[in-house]
Design a protein around this motif. Structure first.
Motif, short mmCIF file in Angstrom:
data_model
loop_
_atom_site.label_atom_id
_atom_site.label_comp_id
_atom_site.label_asym_id
_atom_site.label_seq_id
_atom_site.Cartn_x
_atom_site.Cartn_y
_atom_site.Cartn_z
N PRO A 7 53.36 28.69 62.30
CA PRO A 7 53.44 27.42 61.60
C PRO A 7 52.09 26.78 61.30
O PRO A 7 52.04 25.75 60.63
CB PRO A 7 54.22 26.56 62.59
N LEU A 8 50.99 27.38 61.76
CA LEU A 8 49.69 26.72 61.62
C LEU A 8 49.04 27.00 60.27
O LEU A 8 49.10 28.14 59.78
CB LEU A 8 48.75 27.20 62.72
N PRO A 9 48.38 26.00 59.70
CA PRO A 9 47.55 26.26 58.51
C PRO A 9 46.42 27.23 58.89
O PRO A 9 46.02 27.32 60.05
CB PRO A 9 46.98 24.89 58.15
N ASP A 10 45.89 27.96 57.91
CA ASP A 10 44.90 29.00 58.17
C ASP A 10 43.70 28.51 58.98
O ASP A 10 43.26 29.18 59.91
CB ASP A 10 44.42 29.63 56.87
N ALA A 11 43.16 27.36 58.65
CA ALA A 11 41.97 26.85 59.36
C ALA A 11 42.30 26.57 60.83
O ALA A 11 41.51 26.91 61.72
CB ALA A 11 41.46 25.58 58.68
N ASP A 12 43.45 25.95 61.08
CA ASP A 12 43.86 25.67 62.46
C ASP A 12 44.16 26.97 63.20
O ASP A 12 43.86 27.10 64.39
CB ASP A 12 45.09 24.77 62.48
N ARG A 13 44.76 27.91 62.50
CA ARG A 13 45.10 29.19 63.10
C ARG A 13 43.84 29.92 63.58
O ARG A 13 43.84 30.54 64.64
CB ARG A 13 45.85 30.04 62.07
N VAL A 16 42.62 28.22 66.83
CA VAL A 16 43.51 28.58 67.94
C VAL A 16 43.33 30.05 68.30
O VAL A 16 43.29 30.41 69.49
CB VAL A 16 44.99 28.27 67.58
N ALA A 17 43.19 30.91 67.31
CA ALA A 17 43.00 32.35 67.56
C ALA A 17 41.73 32.58 68.37
O ALA A 17 41.74 33.37 69.33
CB ALA A 17 42.94 33.12 66.24
N ASP A 18 40.65 31.90 68.02
CA ASP A 18 39.39 32.07 68.77
C ASP A 18 39.55 31.60 70.21
O ASP A 18 39.08 32.28 71.14
CB ASP A 18 38.26 31.28 68.09
N ALA A 19 40.21 30.48 70.41
CA ALA A 19 40.39 29.95 71.77
C ALA A 19 41.29 30.86 72.59
O ALA A 19 40.97 31.17 73.76
CB ALA A 19 40.98 28.54 71.71
N VAL A 67 48.97 33.97 77.69
CA VAL A 67 48.06 33.69 76.57
C VAL A 67 48.34 34.65 75.41
O VAL A 67 48.44 34.24 74.25
CB VAL A 67 46.58 33.78 77.02
N ALA A 68 48.48 35.94 75.73
CA ALA A 68 48.73 36.94 74.68
C ALA A 68 50.08 36.69 74.00
O ALA A 68 50.19 36.81 72.77
CB ALA A 68 48.69 38.34 75.28
N GLU A 69 51.09 36.35 74.78
CA GLU A 69 52.41 36.05 74.21
C GLU A 69 52.35 34.81 73.32
O GLU A 69 53.00 34.76 72.27
CB GLU A 69 53.44 35.87 75.32
N ARG A 70 51.60 33.81 73.74
CA ARG A 70 51.45 32.59 72.92
C ARG A 70 50.78 32.92 71.61
O ARG A 70 51.20 32.46 70.54
CB ARG A 70 50.64 31.54 73.70
N ALA A 71 49.71 33.75 71.66
CA ALA A 71 49.03 34.14 70.43
C ALA A 71 49.98 34.88 69.50
O ALA A 71 50.07 34.56 68.31
CB ALA A 71 47.83 35.03 70.77
N ALA A 72 50.72 35.84 70.04
CA ALA A 72 51.65 36.62 69.22
C ALA A 72 52.71 35.72 68.59
O ALA A 72 53.08 35.90 67.42
CB ALA A 72 52.31 37.71 70.06
N ILE A 76 49.20 35.55 65.77
CA ILE A 76 47.83 36.01 66.05
C ILE A 76 47.95 37.27 66.92
O ILE A 76 48.54 37.22 67.99
CB ILE A 76 47.05 34.91 66.80
N ALA A 77 47.39 38.38 66.46
CA ALA A 77 47.47 39.63 67.22
C ALA A 77 46.47 39.59 68.37
O ALA A 77 45.26 39.59 68.14
CB ALA A 77 47.19 40.82 66.32
#
Length: 122
Positions: A7-13, A16-19, A67-72, A76-77
């Motif tokens: 659901p995240l816009p690309d910039a927010d994604r 979040v992906a980096d974190a 964390v990995a499950e949240r990213a997926a 976010i892979a």
């Protein structure tokens, strides 16, 4: 390619992906470092530290999976490959060979401090 969209816009994604990726590699490296300490520990506090290190390993593994499950779930892979961990972790290297109990504690305290700092920054 994104197979799962979130659901995240690309910039927010990206933020979040980096974190999440930073947290993932740090937690995986922390689990490996604590297991190495568990295996190579010696000294008068061996018994209690040996058991506590396994608790750190278990917690780090559990949290890394979360964390990995949240990213997926956000599309976010997650990347937990050894080369990715080695290249991206903020956990300091751990000494090779046998490590005295006090030195092992100091190394793990530093590792935990780095993981905590990175997560707070994320």
């Amino acid at each position: 390619m994104t197979v799962i969209t979130g659901p995240l816009p690309d910039a927010d994604r990206e933020v979040v992906a980096d974190a999440l990726q930073g947290a993932l590699v740090d937690l995986l490296d922390l689990s490996l470092t604590a297991k190495q300490a568990h295996w190579t520990l010696y000294g008068p506090r061996f018994c209690s530290l040996h058991l506590q290190l396994d608790e750190v390993v278990g917690s780090a593994r559990t949290f890394s999976d979360a964390v990995a499950e949240r990213a997926a779930a956000l599309g976010i892979a997650p990347d937990g490959r050894a080369a990715t961990i080695a290249a991206g972790s903020s956990v300091p290297g751990y000494a090779a060979g046998w490590v005295r109990d006090g030195d092992a504690v100091a190394a793990l305290v530093e590792a935990l401090a780095r993981v905590i700092a990175r997560m707070r920054n994320g």
